[in-house]
Every structure is written in structure tokens, then in C-alpha cells.
Design a protein around this motif. Structure first.
Motif, short mmCIF file in Angstrom:
data_model
loop_
_atom_site.label_atom_id
_atom_site.label_comp_id
_atom_site.label_asym_id
_atom_site.label_seq_id
_atom_site.Cartn_x
_atom_site.Cartn_y
_atom_site.Cartn_z
N LYS A 217 0.87 -1.12 -0.12
CA LYS A 217 -0.04 0.06 -0.12
C LYS A 217 1.00 1.43 0.07
O LYS A 217 2.00 1.21 0.42
CB LYS A 217 -0.94 0.06 0.98
N VAL A 218 0.52 2.23 -0.36
CA VAL A 218 1.01 3.60 -0.55
C VAL A 218 0.19 4.94 -0.26
O VAL A 218 -1.20 4.82 -0.18
CB VAL A 218 1.44 3.89 -2.10
N SER A 219 0.93 5.96 0.32
CA SER A 219 0.21 7.10 0.45
C SER A 219 1.13 8.22 -0.37
O SER A 219 2.43 8.39 0.05
CB SER A 219 0.20 7.64 1.86
N SER A 220 0.59 8.66 -1.37
CA SER A 220 1.50 9.59 -2.30
C SER A 220 0.92 11.05 -2.46
O SER A 220 -0.04 11.21 -2.28
CB SER A 220 1.49 9.03 -3.92
N ASP A 221 1.89 11.94 -2.61
CA ASP A 221 1.67 13.31 -2.98
C ASP A 221 2.39 13.50 -4.27
O ASP A 221 3.75 13.82 -4.32
CB ASP A 221 2.10 14.17 -1.86
N PHE A 222 1.62 13.98 -5.32
CA PHE A 222 2.13 14.59 -6.49
C PHE A 222 2.09 16.02 -6.79
O PHE A 222 1.05 16.47 -6.37
CB PHE A 222 1.28 13.73 -7.67
N ALA A 223 3.10 16.58 -7.04
CA ALA A 223 3.38 18.10 -7.11
C ALA A 223 3.70 18.44 -8.62
O ALA A 223 4.52 17.68 -9.26
CB ALA A 223 4.19 18.64 -5.92
N HIS A 224 3.36 19.86 -8.75
CA HIS A 224 3.96 20.33 -10.09
C HIS A 224 4.49 21.59 -9.71
O HIS A 224 3.93 22.76 -9.40
CB HIS A 224 2.45 20.68 -10.90
N GLY A 225 5.76 21.68 -9.59
CA GLY A 225 6.72 22.66 -9.60
C GLY A 225 6.62 23.50 -10.62
O GLY A 225 6.61 24.88 -10.52
N ILE A 226 6.39 23.04 -11.66
CA ILE A 226 6.27 24.07 -12.98
C ILE A 226 4.93 23.73 -13.25
O ILE A 226 4.38 22.56 -13.92
CB ILE A 226 7.11 23.40 -14.30
N THR A 227 4.23 24.76 -12.99
CA THR A 227 2.54 24.62 -12.93
C THR A 227 1.95 24.31 -14.21
O THR A 227 0.71 23.76 -14.27
CB THR A 227 1.75 25.79 -12.36
N SER A 228 2.57 24.76 -15.23
CA SER A 228 1.88 24.25 -16.74
C SER A 228 1.82 22.80 -17.03
O SER A 228 1.09 22.50 -17.74
CB SER A 228 2.71 25.15 -17.69
N ARG A 229 2.43 22.08 -16.32
CA ARG A 229 2.73 20.69 -16.69
C ARG A 229 1.43 19.85 -16.38
O ARG A 229 0.93 20.12 -15.02
CB ARG A 229 3.96 20.00 -15.91
N LEU A 231 1.30 16.51 -15.84
CA LEU A 231 1.78 15.29 -14.70
C LEU A 231 2.63 16.11 -13.84
O LEU A 231 3.36 17.10 -14.01
CB LEU A 231 2.11 14.23 -15.64
N GLU A 232 2.88 15.29 -12.87
CA GLU A 232 3.91 15.86 -11.67
C GLU A 232 5.35 15.72 -12.06
O GLU A 232 5.80 14.87 -12.91
CB GLU A 232 3.43 14.84 -10.29
N ASP A 233 5.92 16.61 -11.56
CA ASP A 233 7.55 16.70 -11.69
C ASP A 233 8.33 16.44 -10.34
O ASP A 233 9.25 16.58 -10.37
CB ASP A 233 8.04 18.03 -12.34
N ASP A 234 7.39 16.12 -9.25
CA ASP A 234 7.74 15.91 -7.71
C ASP A 234 6.95 15.01 -7.15
O ASP A 234 5.59 15.36 -7.31
CB ASP A 234 8.30 17.32 -7.26
N SER A 235 7.39 14.05 -6.63
CA SER A 235 6.29 13.57 -5.81
C SER A 235 7.18 12.65 -4.59
O SER A 235 8.47 12.41 -4.70
CB SER A 235 5.84 12.18 -6.77
N SER A 236 6.15 12.59 -3.45
CA SER A 236 6.65 11.65 -2.39
C SER A 236 5.73 10.76 -1.91
O SER A 236 4.56 10.93 -2.17
CB SER A 236 6.79 12.81 -1.19
N THR A 237 6.09 9.70 -1.61
CA THR A 237 5.46 8.44 -1.24
C THR A 237 5.83 7.62 -0.06
O THR A 237 7.20 7.48 -0.03
CB THR A 237 5.35 7.31 -2.54
N ALA A 238 5.04 7.55 0.89
CA ALA A 238 5.09 6.45 2.00
C ALA A 238 4.55 5.16 1.43
O ALA A 238 3.67 5.16 0.73
CB ALA A 238 4.50 6.99 3.10
N PHE A 239 5.30 4.30 1.97
CA PHE A 239 4.77 2.95 1.40
C PHE A 239 5.14 1.97 2.56
O PHE A 239 5.94 1.87 3.46
CB PHE A 239 5.27 2.42 -0.05
N ARG A 240 4.23 0.60 2.30
CA ARG A 240 4.60 -0.60 3.25
C ARG A 240 4.65 -1.79 2.38
O ARG A 240 4.22 -1.72 1.31
CB ARG A 240 3.00 -0.66 4.16
N MET A 241 5.45 -2.59 2.87
CA MET A 241 5.70 -3.75 2.14
C MET A 241 5.33 -5.02 2.81
O MET A 241 5.25 -4.85 4.00
CB MET A 241 7.55 -3.91 2.10
N ASP A 242 5.30 -6.14 2.20
CA ASP A 242 4.60 -7.48 2.69
C ASP A 242 5.47 -8.23 3.69
O ASP A 242 5.02 -8.97 4.45
CB ASP A 242 4.41 -8.36 1.63
N GLY A 243 6.69 -7.76 3.62
CA GLY A 243 7.87 -8.38 4.85
C GLY A 243 7.77 -7.40 6.01
O GLY A 243 8.78 -7.73 6.93
#
Length: 381
Positions: A217-229, A231-243
């Protein structure tokens, strides 16, 4: 000893960011010979470039369909086809070559959608063909050393994984009309994501490869540093793994001053590891309550997987081409073994598979859904 197999590539033409690494990597261990290609969206330009590289004129094709038709009836046809075209074309080209009995190495991301990725996995199984995905950074010797150390329990149970692929390669707003940049922010060509699927996906695959765990599972933030784009040009994601591992990913094209920016840190109960792609021949290992140690590529006492992946003696630098070469060597060993009904060297099975490609696509789509829903924790499908 098996003879050198014929190899071909779709895409990777003159000026391509990735074409040279594939051509050089495929040839380094003499598993493959560059025999055919459809190298450019412009047929004439593609043919001319292929001929300039030594490809026979009859096998310098104008497009991938012509290459498929030309190669499938040849006694000396290519056995492995690399697909190094824009994202939106990966599925159609890879599927067609697999269904016609070719082995395939597809550039990442393997497909645009989860449904396409599942179908490609199924197609490869039905055809009994190898389908690899070019997560080429997993070919570095010290990345394979990290994997071996984790598997051997050197770090104890893995607690935290921190993956980054953040550089300044998308930071110039003046690049809006640069065709090598523009398509990456066009949903019709890139899919649901830009920097996360272009760069972050490499770091996430490496996190899975090294730890032997999958993301749940994931928790993601997609951001647009250059606002005309779009799709995102910066992202941060927290995630969990099955182990049980906790994960963090930062992917960015806005990090001016960071040239490439691919790094992986793995922290366990009794030790930690840190590796940077820009200094790939050194791995930092810190046992609990002890000083940090530098592990040199090729040094005595490393794992068989790491030593197998080296090409020159310790103290001499190896880089991206050699990492790609290790993926091609793995594929060559697996294809050779299949031809004679033998089991491949177990170390050759470290190549990134279509199943790995599917997991990455499931992951990217979960990240995109999470980002649209205010970073809500989102399960992979």
C-alpha cells in the motif's frame, strides 16, 4: 559453449538517451550480436543510422512491424528484441514479438495500464518466451551485493527502506517545447504519471529487488513545481511492504544540483546499507554500534552474485553500460539454457521479469490514485 545470438532493437536511434547503453551492454559479454533494428520513428533516418552501425541493409528496418515481418521467417532471426520506444508503444510491440516467438526486453514502464501488464505476463507464459523489463540499475554489482546481504540476514529484519531518484533534469521551464521532455508530461504518451513512472519506478523496483519484498500500500503526494505541466514533476510516497518494512520514496525532476540522484538506503535491526548510483563502486555498510565500512566493488569476500556481475578488477570503475550488460548476460544465460532444456545458472535469474514489471505498474497506478485522493492510503490492486 553456445554461439553468439542475434539481437535486435526497436527504438534507441541516434540521439536516444538509452540506445548506446543497450547496444554496448548487449555486446559486452558476447552473448548477443546487433543484427537488426528499427531505430527511429522516421524510417529513412532509422535505416541510415542502423546501416552506419554495421547492420546489414536488408535488416535495417523502417518500423517495428516491418522488422517483425522481416525477422520471423529468417533462419538466423534475432532471438531477443529490445523495445526502447515511448511508453505508449511498449505493450503493442512487446506483445507482437512475444506472440511470434521472440524473447523480449522491454524498457520500463512495461505498459501504460495494469490490464496491459497482466496480459503481457500471460502472453509471455503462453508463448514460453522470456520477457524482461529493463530496470538496468539492478545490474550493478553492489546492488546485487546489497540483495545478498539482506537475504543472508546481515542486517537482521528490515525496518526501513529509503529510495530516491531526484535530480534537476526537469527543472528548466524553458524545456516546455523540448520533444525529449514534453512527451513525459503528456498523459496520452506517458500515462498516469511523469517523474514517478519515469524515475521513481526505478528506485521502487530497486527497493523491492534488494529487500525481496513487495509493496502492499502507498500514500502519495504528486506536485507540480512547473505549474503548466499536466503530470507531476515531484512526488513523495510513503509505502508499506509485505515483509513488514516501512518505505519512503522521493522522486523529482526539480532538484537542481543533484545530477542523477538515484540512491537506496536499507536499515535493519542490526545494520544499514547505503548506495548511490553516481558512486556505484562503493557501498556503505554500518553494523549496529560500529563504525561505517566501505565495501569496494570486486573486493574479496563479496557474494557470488556481486562478483559475477563485475567485469574488471577491483579499483577500476564500472558504470551504467556494465550494469546493462549484466541484465543482457542474465537473459542470454536463461535463453541459452531453455534452448537445450537445461536449468540456467541460478544467479542469472536476478534479471527483472515481466512479473516485476506488472508489480511496478500496479504500484504506479496505486500512487496516482492515492495522490488524487489527498494522499489517502491506497492498496495495490
Amino acid at each position: 559453449m553456445m554461439k553468439t545470438m542475434n539481437w535486435g532493437i526497436v527504438g534507441g536511434g541516434e540521439g536516444s538517451q538509452i540506445g548506446f547503453a543497450h547496444r554496448a551492454g548487449s555486446a559486452l559479454d558476447r552473448k548477443f550480436k546487433f543484427a537488426a533494428g528499427a531505430l527511429d520513428v522516421d524510417p529513412a533516418r532509422g535505416r541510415e543510422f542502423a546501416i552506419s552501425l554495421g547492420v546489414d541493409r536488408a535488416r535495417a528496418y523502417g518500423d517495428w512491424w516491418e522488422m517483425l515481418q522481416g525477422e520471423r521467417s529468417r533462419d538466423d532471426r534475432v532471438e531477443l528484441v529490445t523495445v526502447a520506444t515511448p511508453n505508449v508503444t511498449h505493450f503493442e510491440i512487446s506483445k507482437a514479438f512475444l506472440e511470434n516467438g521472440f524473447h523480449v526486453l522491454c524498457e520500463k514502464p512495461m505498459t501504460m495500464t495494469v490490464e496491459e501488464a497482466r496480459e503481457l505476463v500471460a502472453v509471455a507464459k503462453r508463448a514460453n518466451r522470456v520477457c524482461g523489463v529493463n530496470y538496468g540499475y539492478s545490474g550493478y554489482p553492489l546492488v546485487r551485493q546489497m540483495k545478498a546481504m539482506v537475504a543472508d540476514g546481515v542486517l537482521g529484519k528490515i525496518r526501513v527502506v529509503v529510495a530516491e531518484f531526484a535530480g534537476g533534469f526537469m527543472a528548466d521551464a524553458a524545456d516546455a517545447d523540448n520533444p525529449r521532455v514534453r512527451w513525459r508530461f503528456d498523459p496520452k504518451q506517458a500515462g498516469v504519471s511523469a517523474v514517478s513512472v519515469d524515475c521513481g519506478i526505478h528506485a521502487m523496483h530497486m527497493a523491492c529487488f534488494v529487500t525481496g519484498q513487495k509493496v502492499t500500500k502507498v500514500s502519495s503526494d504528486f506536485a507540480h513545481g512547473i505549474t503548466s505541466r499536466e503530470l507531476e514533476d515531484d512526488s513523495s510516497t510513503a509505502f508499506r511492504m509485505d515483509g513488514g518494512a516501512i518505505g519512503r520514496l522521493w522522486a523529482s525532476g526539480l532538484a537542481i544540483g543533484r545530477t542523477h540522484g538515484l540512491t537506496l538506503q536499507v536499515f535493519g535491526e542490526v545494520g544499514g546499507l547505503s548506495w548511490k548510483q553516481e558512486q556505484p563502486n562503493q557501498l556503505l555498510y554500518t553494523p549496529l554500534n560500529e563504525p561505517t565500512r566501505i565495501i569496494e566493488r570486486g573486493s574479496a569476500g563479496l557474494s557470488p552474485a556481486s562478483l559475477r556481475a563485475g567485469h574488471v578488477t577491483v579499483g577500476h570503475a564500472e558504470g551504467m553500460v556494465e550494469a546493462f550488460a549484466n541484465i543482457y548476460r542474465d537473459l542470454g544465460d536463461v535463453i541459452e539454457a531453455a534452448k537445450v532444456g537445461a536449468q540456467p545458472n541460478p544467479l542469472a535469474l536476478d534479471y527483472p521479469t515481466a512479473e516485476d514489471g506488472l508489480h511496478s505498474i500496479e504500484l504506479i497506478h496505486a500512487m496516482a490514485r492515492s495522490a488524487k485522493n489527498g494522499s489517502q492510503w491506497t492498496d495495490l490492486i
